[in-house]
Motif scaffolding. Structure first.
Motif, PDB file in Angstrom:
ATOM      1  N   ASN A  51       2.662  13.176  -1.325  1.00 11.83           N
ATOM      2  CA  ASN A  51       2.848  11.832  -1.876  1.00 11.83           C
ATOM      3  C   ASN A  51       2.993  11.881  -3.391  1.00 11.83           C
ATOM      4  N   LYS A  52       2.200  12.742  -4.027  1.00 11.29           N
ATOM      5  CA  LYS A  52       2.282  12.847  -5.481  1.00 11.29           C
ATOM      6  C   LYS A  52       3.644  13.377  -5.918  1.00 11.29           C
ATOM      7  N   ILE A  53       4.175  14.360  -5.206  1.00 10.56           N
ATOM      8  CA  ILE A  53       5.513  14.867  -5.513  1.00 10.56           C
ATOM      9  C   ILE A  53       6.543  13.759  -5.347  1.00 10.56           C
ATOM     10  N   ASP A  54       6.403  12.958  -4.289  1.00  6.90           N
ATOM     11  CA  ASP A  54       7.321  11.833  -4.095  1.00  6.90           C
ATOM     12  C   ASP A  54       7.270  10.885  -5.289  1.00  6.90           C
ATOM     13  N   LEU A  55       6.056  10.520  -5.705  1.00 10.01           N
ATOM     14  CA  LEU A  55       5.897   9.610  -6.841  1.00 10.01           C
ATOM     15  C   LEU A  55       6.496  10.201  -8.114  1.00 10.01           C
ATOM     16  N   MET A  56       6.252  11.463  -8.331  1.00 11.78           N
ATOM     17  CA  MET A  56       6.786  12.126  -9.513  1.00 11.78           C
ATOM     18  C   MET A  56       8.318  12.124  -9.495  1.00 11.78           C
ATOM     19  N   THR A  57       8.882  12.323  -8.317  1.00 11.49           N
ATOM     20  CA  THR A  57      10.341  12.320  -8.186  1.00 11.49           C
ATOM     21  C   THR A  57      10.914  10.933  -8.441  1.00 11.49           C
ATOM     22  N   TYR A  58      10.261   9.912  -7.917  1.00 17.98           N
ATOM     23  CA  TYR A  58      10.725   8.537  -8.165  1.00 17.98           C
ATOM     24  C   TYR A  58      10.707   8.238  -9.668  1.00 17.98           C
ATOM     25  N   LYS A  59       9.638   8.663 -10.318  1.00 16.29           N
ATOM     26  CA  LYS A  59       9.522   8.437 -11.759  1.00 16.29           C
ATOM     27  C   LYS A  59      10.559   9.260 -12.529  1.00 16.29           C
ATOM     28  N   LEU A  60      10.808  10.472 -12.083  1.00 12.81           N
ATOM     29  CA  LEU A  60      11.807  11.326 -12.715  1.00 12.81           C
ATOM     30  C   LEU A  60      13.170  10.634 -12.743  1.00 12.81           C
ATOM     31  N   TYR A  61      13.476   9.925 -11.676  1.00 15.00           N
ATOM     32  CA  TYR A  61      14.755   9.212 -11.580  1.00 15.00           C
ATOM     33  C   TYR A  61      14.661   7.764 -12.074  1.00 15.00           C
ATOM     34  N   ASP A  62      13.540   7.434 -12.705  1.00 14.31           N
ATOM     35  CA  ASP A  62      13.335   6.103 -13.293  1.00 14.31           C
ATOM     36  C   ASP A  62      13.516   4.970 -12.288  1.00 14.31           C
ATOM     37  N   LEU A  63      13.039   5.184 -11.076  1.00 14.31           N
ATOM     38  CA  LEU A  63      13.140   4.129 -10.069  1.00 14.31           C
ATOM     39  C   LEU A  63      12.034   3.098 -10.267  1.00 14.31           C
ATOM     40  N   SER A  64      12.404   1.851 -10.204  1.00 20.20           N
ATOM     41  CA  SER A  64      11.408   0.784 -10.254  1.00 20.20           C
ATOM     42  C   SER A  64      10.657   0.762  -8.921  1.00 20.20           C
ATOM     43  N   TYR A  65       9.531   0.100  -8.911  1.00 22.53           N
ATOM     44  CA  TYR A  65       8.728  -0.010  -7.683  1.00 22.53           C
ATOM     45  C   TYR A  65       9.548  -0.668  -6.574  1.00 22.53           C
ATOM     46  N   ASP A  66      10.303  -1.692  -6.932  1.00 21.51           N
ATOM     47  CA  ASP A  66      11.119  -2.391  -5.930  1.00 21.51           C
ATOM     48  C   ASP A  66      12.199  -1.480  -5.353  1.00 21.51           C
ATOM     49  N   LYS A  67      12.777  -0.614  -6.171  1.00 24.88           N
ATOM     50  CA  LYS A  67      13.773   0.336  -5.656  1.00 24.88           C
ATOM     51  C   LYS A  67      13.112   1.407  -4.801  1.00 24.88           C
ATOM     52  N   VAL A  68      11.920   1.813  -5.183  1.00 19.01           N
ATOM     53  CA  VAL A  68      11.179   2.791  -4.383  1.00 19.01           C
ATOM     54  C   VAL A  68      10.901   2.209  -2.998  1.00 19.01           C
ATOM     55  N   LYS A  77       1.377   1.505   0.885  1.00 17.52           N
ATOM     56  CA  LYS A  77       0.194   2.128   1.465  1.00 17.52           C
ATOM     57  C   LYS A  77      -0.310   3.275   0.592  1.00 17.52           C
ATOM     58  N   ILE A  78       0.558   3.749  -0.297  1.00 18.39           N
ATOM     59  CA  ILE A  78       0.236   4.904  -1.129  1.00 18.39           C
ATOM     60  C   ILE A  78      -0.241   4.492  -2.515  1.00 18.39           C
ATOM     61  N   ILE A  79       0.443   3.498  -3.105  1.00 18.95           N
ATOM     62  CA  ILE A  79       0.136   3.116  -4.481  1.00 18.95           C
ATOM     63  C   ILE A  79       0.554   1.666  -4.716  1.00 18.95           C
ATOM     64  N   SER A  80      -0.229   0.962  -5.512  1.00 16.46           N
ATOM     65  CA  SER A  80       0.107  -0.422  -5.852  1.00 16.46           C
ATOM     66  C   SER A  80       1.216  -0.435  -6.908  1.00 16.46           C
ATOM     67  N   LYS A  81       1.840  -1.575  -7.055  1.00 16.05           N
ATOM     68  CA  LYS A  81       2.898  -1.714  -8.059  1.00 16.05           C
ATOM     69  C   LYS A  81       2.340  -1.438  -9.455  1.00 16.05           C
ATOM     70  N   GLU A  85       3.476   1.601 -11.907  1.00 15.77           N
ATOM     71  CA  GLU A  85       4.033   1.377 -13.245  1.00 15.77           C
ATOM     72  C   GLU A  85       3.283   2.183 -14.311  1.00 15.77           C
ATOM     73  N   ASN A  86       2.003   2.462 -14.069  1.00 13.12           N
ATOM     74  CA  ASN A  86       1.189   3.225 -15.024  1.00 13.12           C
ATOM     75  C   ASN A  86       1.186   4.727 -14.730  1.00 13.12           C
ATOM     76  N   PHE A  87       1.781   5.124 -13.628  1.00 14.57           N
ATOM     77  CA  PHE A  87       1.795   6.522 -13.204  1.00 14.57           C
ATOM     78  C   PHE A  87       2.701   7.352 -14.122  1.00 14.57           C
ATOM     79  N   ASN A  88       2.187   8.497 -14.569  1.00 11.89           N
ATOM     80  CA  ASN A  88       2.965   9.432 -15.383  1.00 11.89           C
ATOM     81  C   ASN A  88       3.073  10.758 -14.658  1.00 11.89           C
TER      82      ASN A  88
END
Length: 90
Positions: A51-68, A77-81, A85-88
């Motif tokens: 899940n963390k790799i997924d989140l990191m990948t979404y952030k790498l591609y600058d995806l908004s929460y809504d696009k994710v 179920k994994i992380i709140s909006k 937004e605060n995830f680095n």
């Protein structure tokens, strides 16, 4: 048995982000952790790391929460909006 064939021009259009070795490090560390866990117990769960790799990948591609949510409808179920937004990556 059917196989998937990829045309060169189609593969070249897939947007692959180029990042430095330093930027790759957090991904490598998590993958190494997963491999170590699975080496000791192939049935062990690594969902948290995955899940963390997924989140990191979404952030790498600058995806908004809504696009994710389009890519991963289970993201809530994994992380709140707010937390997303605060995830680095680092």
């Amino acid at each position: 048995m059917a196989t998937t064939q990829w045309k060169k021009f189609a593969v070249e259009r897939i947007p692959v982000k180029k990042i430095s070795e330093n930027e790759q490090r957090p991904f490598i560390e998590i993958v190494d952790d997963i491999l170590k866990i699975k080496e000791n117990n192939i049935r062990a769960t690594t969902k948290s790391q995955e899940n963390k790799i997924d989140l990191m990948t979404y952030k790498l591609y600058d995806l908004s929460y809504d696009k994710v949510k389009i890519v991963d409808p289970e993201i809530e179920k994994i992380i709140s909006k707010k937390d997303y937004e605060n995830f680095n990556i680092n």
